[in-house]
Scaffold this motif. Structure first.
Motif, short mmCIF file in Angstrom:
data_model
loop_
_atom_site.label_atom_id
_atom_site.label_comp_id
_atom_site.label_asym_id
_atom_site.label_seq_id
_atom_site.Cartn_x
_atom_site.Cartn_y
_atom_site.Cartn_z
N LEU A 1 0.86 -1.18 0.00
CA LEU A 1 0.00 0.00 0.00
C LEU A 1 0.90 1.24 0.00
O LEU A 1 0.92 2.05 0.93
CB LEU A 1 -0.93 -0.02 1.22
CG LEU A 1 -2.01 -1.09 1.14
CD1 LEU A 1 -2.66 -1.30 2.51
CD2 LEU A 1 -3.06 -0.72 0.11
N THR A 29 -6.46 -4.86 -4.63
CA THR A 29 -5.48 -5.89 -4.33
C THR A 29 -5.90 -7.21 -4.96
O THR A 29 -7.06 -7.61 -4.84
CB THR A 29 -5.32 -6.08 -2.81
OG1 THR A 29 -4.87 -4.85 -2.24
CG2 THR A 29 -4.32 -7.17 -2.49
N THR A 48 -0.73 -5.11 -5.45
CA THR A 48 -1.51 -4.00 -4.92
C THR A 48 -1.42 -2.87 -5.93
O THR A 48 -0.38 -2.23 -6.07
CB THR A 48 -0.97 -3.54 -3.56
OG1 THR A 48 -0.83 -4.68 -2.69
CG2 THR A 48 -1.89 -2.54 -2.91
#
Length: 463
Positions: A90, A389, A431
């Motif tokens: 992230l 994701t 991600t």
């Protein structure tokens, strides 16, 4: 030796301009030298490059070329979140407008612990925090604090829950909860958390209700909107209903998923979020801000009262009585930078529609990548993505092979994939936080993973 120029003051911009040219050129040459999303060679090779560039950390005589040398090396040896094949964490590519605004914060260097150090910044923070809090809680007296990210926000949530419930509270969270929540309970001296099963990666509401039924005393339930392993969202409406029925306080860690609020298309995934007493939000995830840009939103601003402190040199009673704003109750930290400026500039520049479009793009990329995985005979898809994701793994591979595929890509610097353990197996994790990623990039990411697996297992690279 003359005094080096400062970044602020009347001469600050003139002193910065040539340095910025140097920095921007070094960023460019460093990125070109790196070539891909990650430097090649693995930890030892990267460390050797850094050691060579740094040399003597504190030389007797300064080096006028240090900015160029070290920024070049910093860029050459960095993971570049703007590269479409950098998709492990992230870890978002920050928007240029946000990074530019952050330069002003660095140059002027306000400290957000007293009004006389940050007159305009303190009002800007109040306005932005209140506006974002109202995005979550449309009624009541919502407010928000600017934090360094999810870990600090979650710790604050537990602290505020403890104080709101008479100095004692027990955390109840899913097995999918972020590690910062049980750690916060430990830091605050709270009882060991009660961990509720999370089959399939989301908290089981029936198991939660069973736990709340048998437990006594003040309880704080922590749900998750956007898990770090798979981007999953707990069933917030059901969890909120159980909390209301059992008199438990509710915190939602929406550090990842909170950015869905900006999207008209995806914000319904967060139905039930407004029932939470506290909510964690990170804009250095689905907000494209430079680190750090976290917030903790509260439904009732009175919950922030325990944070108030007095220090005569910062918020003396007579000063606050005379109208000087008191900033010490806005954070557990004293000295803190004005991270709100880059957030405010981004919100104003892009607006809800612009930010929502970015959210929609990365969610669409995740669905596209999942479709590629699902159609590929060499890979297995874990499940359709909820946010951005995607979990996948080589078909028939053992966990050590999955881990080795990822490390091989990291070592040669060609792609950056993450890892997640779910359903008892190890998965590769993509991600996707870069809105500029294209279909060819997604195909290249999957091809590199396939090539790495083939090299490791079969001893050849596919055409």
């Amino acid at each position: 030796m003359s005094t080096p120029p400062h970044a602020s003051g009347h001469e600050g911009p003139h002193a910065l301009r040539p340095l910025l040219d140097t920095v921007l050129e070094a960023l460019d040459t460093g990125a070109r030298a790196r070539g891909g999303p990650l430097p090649t060679g693995g930890p030892e090779a990267v460390a050797a490059r850094v050691r060579k560039a740094v040399g003597d950390v504190l030389p007797d005589r300064g080096d006028p070329h240090a900015v160029r040398t070290l920024v070049h090396t910093f860029a050459e040896t960095s993971a570049d979140p703007a590269h479409p094949l950098c998709a492990a964490h992230l870890h978002c590519p920050p928007l240029a407008v946000a990074a530019a605004a952050d330069l002003a914060a660095c140059a002027l260097n306000p400290s957000m612990d007293s009004w006389d150090q940050a007159p305009g910044a303190s009002e800007l923070e109040r306005l932005v925090a209140a506006a974002l809090a109202r995005e979550i809680h449309a009624t009541g007296t919502p407010d928000a604090l600017v934090t360094t990210g999810g870990t600090e926000s979650n710790q604050l949530a537990l602290l505020l829950a403890r104080e709101a419930q008479g100095g004692s509270v027990r955390l109840v969270c899913g097995a999918n909860a972020h590690h910062s929540l049980p750690r916060a309970a430990w830091l605050l001296g709270l009882p060991d958390p009660v961990v509720v099963p999370a089959p399939g990666g989301t908290l089981d509401p029936r198991a939660l209700d069973d736990a709340l039924t048998r437990l006594s005393g003040p309880l704080l339930v922590a749900a998750t909107a956007g898990t770090t392993d798979a981007g999953l969202i707990d069933p917030l409406p059901e969890i909120a209903a159980h909390c209301a029925a059992r008199g438990a306080r509710l915190h939602v860690d929406a550090a990842y998923g909170g950015g869905l609020l900006f999207s008209d298309r995806h914000r319904t995934l967060l139905n039930g979020l407004d029932a939470a007493d506290t909510v964690t939000l990170d804009l250095h995830k689905l907000g494209w801000q430079p680190v750090a840009a976290g917030l903790l939103a509260v439904r009732d601003s009175r919950d922030l009262t325990p944070l108030r402190q007095r220090a005569d040199y910062l918020n003396a009673d007579d000063d606050t009585d005379a109208g000087l704003p008191d900033l010490l109750g806005r954070s557990l930290r004293t000295t803190r930078r004005p991270d709100v400026l880059k957030i405010a500039v981004t919100l104003k520049t892009l607006g809800r529609g612009g930010l929502g479009a970015l959210v929609d793009q990365v969610c669409s990329h995740a669905r596209q990548f999942a479709a590629l995985v699902d159609e590929h005979p060499a890979f297995e898809l874990h499940a359709p993505p909820v946010i951005s994701t995607v979990l996948f793994r080589p078909t028939g591979a053992a966990d050590p092979t999955v881990a080795a595929v990822r490390r091989a890509l990291l070592t040669d610097g060609s792609a950056v994939l993450g890892r997640a353990r779910l359903d008892g197996r190890l998965w590769l994790k993509a991600t996707l936080l870069n809105p500029a990623t294209g279909p060819d990039d997604l195909a290249a990411l999957l091809h590199l993973a396939a090539a790495s697996r083939a090299t490791l297992v079969e001893g050849h690279t596919p055409r």
